[in-house]
Design a protein around this motif. Structure first.
Motif, PDB file in Angstrom:
ATOM      1  N   LYS A   1      -1.324 -15.188  -1.851  1.00 54.76           N
ATOM      2  CA  LYS A   1      -2.680 -15.739  -1.880  1.00 54.76           C
ATOM      3  C   LYS A   1      -2.769 -16.818  -2.957  1.00 54.76           C
ATOM      4  CE  LYS A   1      -7.473 -14.115  -1.768  1.00 54.76           C
ATOM      5  NZ  LYS A   1      -8.363 -12.919  -1.871  1.00 54.76           N
ATOM      6  N   GLY A   2      -3.360 -17.952  -2.609  1.00 53.95           N
ATOM      7  CA  GLY A   2      -3.488 -19.065  -3.542  1.00 53.95           C
ATOM      8  C   GLY A   2      -2.318 -20.022  -3.524  1.00 53.95           C
ATOM      9  N   GLN A   3      -1.264 -19.690  -2.763  1.00 54.06           N
ATOM     10  CA  GLN A   3      -0.087 -20.544  -2.705  1.00 54.06           C
ATOM     11  C   GLN A   3      -0.106 -21.426  -1.460  1.00 54.06           C
ATOM     12  OE1 GLN A   3       3.652 -18.581  -3.548  1.00 54.06           O
ATOM     13  NE2 GLN A   3       2.715 -17.177  -5.024  1.00 54.06           N
ATOM     14  N   THR A   4       0.911 -22.288  -1.362  1.00 54.92           N
ATOM     15  CA  THR A   4       1.055 -23.170  -0.204  1.00 54.92           C
ATOM     16  C   THR A   4       2.039 -22.557   0.772  1.00 54.92           C
ATOM     17  OG1 THR A   4       0.582 -25.166  -1.491  1.00 54.92           O
ATOM     18  CG2 THR A   4       1.782 -25.454   0.576  1.00 54.92           C
ATOM     19  N   LEU A   5       1.556 -22.213   1.980  1.00 60.04           N
ATOM     20  CA  LEU A   5       2.422 -21.632   2.999  1.00 60.04           C
ATOM     21  C   LEU A   5       2.781 -22.687   4.036  1.00 60.04           C
ATOM     22  CD1 LEU A   5       0.789 -18.132   3.708  1.00 60.04           C
ATOM     23  CD2 LEU A   5       2.307 -18.839   1.858  1.00 60.04           C
TER      24      LEU A   5
END
Length: 415
Positions: free
Chosen positions: A125-129
């Motif tokens: 969560k909060g990251q770039t996927l």
């Protein structure tokens, strides 16, 4: 991190699907497209001794920048993608600041990547996927590994203040069909040990893997007009079904985990006259692995015995071939190579997840060819299908781990 994302996208948009039915190396001509691209990129970033052989095996060198002796280490990844799901026309989607909810991969086909099913998503969560568009795989297995190795080498070249010994990198074709290490020249590579960047989630560090065998079972039948078939017809498709039913029903991939082995039916073709079943056998324990192969042979023998009078010759032919073995036997005697990788992760604030691989890597075979080769996370999840994704931050962390391993190895052997 954008540089890593751009590099990764440039790799996954090249179709490199391998083909188990091909006899060539690489098994598909299109693998050359990325192989040649990688050769030029390695030269561009400043690597030395960049070579590609007639089978598309790529090797390159980053020379040592210290004046003391340091063992030559290597990093290995594969550029083919699995034939289990199409890798043509990959269209990556970049999901920035992931909010922990569902990701619509393809609205038209209602394909959704959801944490309600893939719970691992919530840790990012909060990251770039980076995901697929729902119609192809992504190719993080193992183009994420290639991205990380190239990026780490580029970083070390640009930061000569980081001290390291000689480093070799190797990129292979056809790993996904079990042939990635078959023509790898270990002597030419010249490393004392190496690491495959071919694991999944962040923190994975693996030095145990399955013992593996592939099985092709052929079933012979007799075709007779169905109206006059009593006591005469033998339907080979029903024989195949009988064989599959005789396998232990709970010893399959979807019902096993950890060190539990399995039988996995991967393909069936059939007609009344002849049918084939393709399956794989996997187990970490060598004795249990051998017992599984013996069980397949026993089932075939028992079926043959029951039809011998009617058919007059073997009706079930099981061709069992070993594919690779558990690398643990080769890595444990040099366990310091695992210790270095574990320390690198800890130094970077990454919690190591040391666990067995429920699969295999080029490193499994390379370890038995004289190149001990533990496996490190590349960052991706849900390999071999449309729900595959990789956090960009995990690729950055894997890149950092490579750099730190190089640095720690030079420190360890300084005096």
């Amino acid at each position: 991190m954008q540089h890593i994302i751009d590099r990764f996208v440039s790799y996954v948009t090249v179709d490199t699907e391998s083909d188990p039915n091909s006899e060539t190396t690489p098994s598909t001509a299109k693998q050359w497209d990325l192989a040649n691209q990688l050769v030029e990129e390695l030269k561009t970033i400043g690597m030395e001794d960049v070579t590609i052989d007639e089978n598309a095996y790529i090797m390159a060198t980053l020379p040592s920048n210290v004046d003391h002796d340091v063992p030559v280490i290597g990093f290995v990844a594969h550029f083919d993608t699995t034939p289990d799901f199409t890798g043509a026309n990959v269209k990556p989607q970049i999901v920035k600041n992931y909010d922990g909810g569902d990701i619509v991969l393809n609205a038209e086909q209602n394909i959704v990547l959801s944490p309600s099913y893939f719970k691992d998503m919530l840790q990012y969560k909060g990251q770039t996927l980076i995901t697929t568009d729902g119609t192809t795989l992504l190719g993080a297995d193992d183009k994420a590994g290639i991205t990380e190795i190239v990026s780490a080498m580029e970083y070390l070249i640009q930061h000569p203040e980081i001290k390291h010994g000689k480093i070799r990198v190797g990129f292979t074709p056809d790993e996904e069909i079990g042939r990635g290490a078959h023509k790898f020249d270990v002597a030419k590579f010249g490393a004392e040990w190496a690491y495959t960047m071919d694991g999944s989630q962040i923190g994975e560090l693996e030095y145990e893997n399955f013992n593996a065998a592939g099985v092709k079972v052929t079933f012979k039948g007799k075709s007779v007009h169905p109206g006059y078939a009593k006591g005469k017809m033998i339907n080979s498709m029903l024989l195949a079904n009988q064989f599959i039913a005789a396998l232990p029903e709970n010893e399959v991939p979807e019902r096993t985990s950890g060190y539990e082995g399995f039988y996995h039916v991967v393909g069936i073709t059939g007609s009344i006259e002849e049918s084939t079943v393709q399956l794989i056998i996997r187990d970490h324990d060598k004795a249990k692995f051998e017992a599984r192969k013996e069980n397949v042979a026993r089932i075939a023998e028992e079926m043959n015995a029951s039809y011998l009078k009617q058919f007059g010759e073997p009706i079930v032919i099981a061709d069992i071939k070993d594919q690779y073995y558990n690398m643990k036997e080769k890595v444990v005697p040099v366990f310091h190579i695992v210790d270095i990788a574990e320390q690198a992760m800890k130094d970077l604030g990454i919690a190591p997840l040391i666990k067995p691989i429920r699969g295999g890597t080029d490193g499994c075979q390379l370890s038995y060819m004289g190149l001990p080769c533990p496996n490190i996370f590349a960052g991706g999840h849900n390999f071999h299908g449309k729900y595959e994704y990789v956090p960009a931050e995990s690729m950055q962390k894997a890149t950092d781990v490579i750099v730190k391993i190089a640095e720690l190895t030079a420190i360890k052997y300084n005096g």
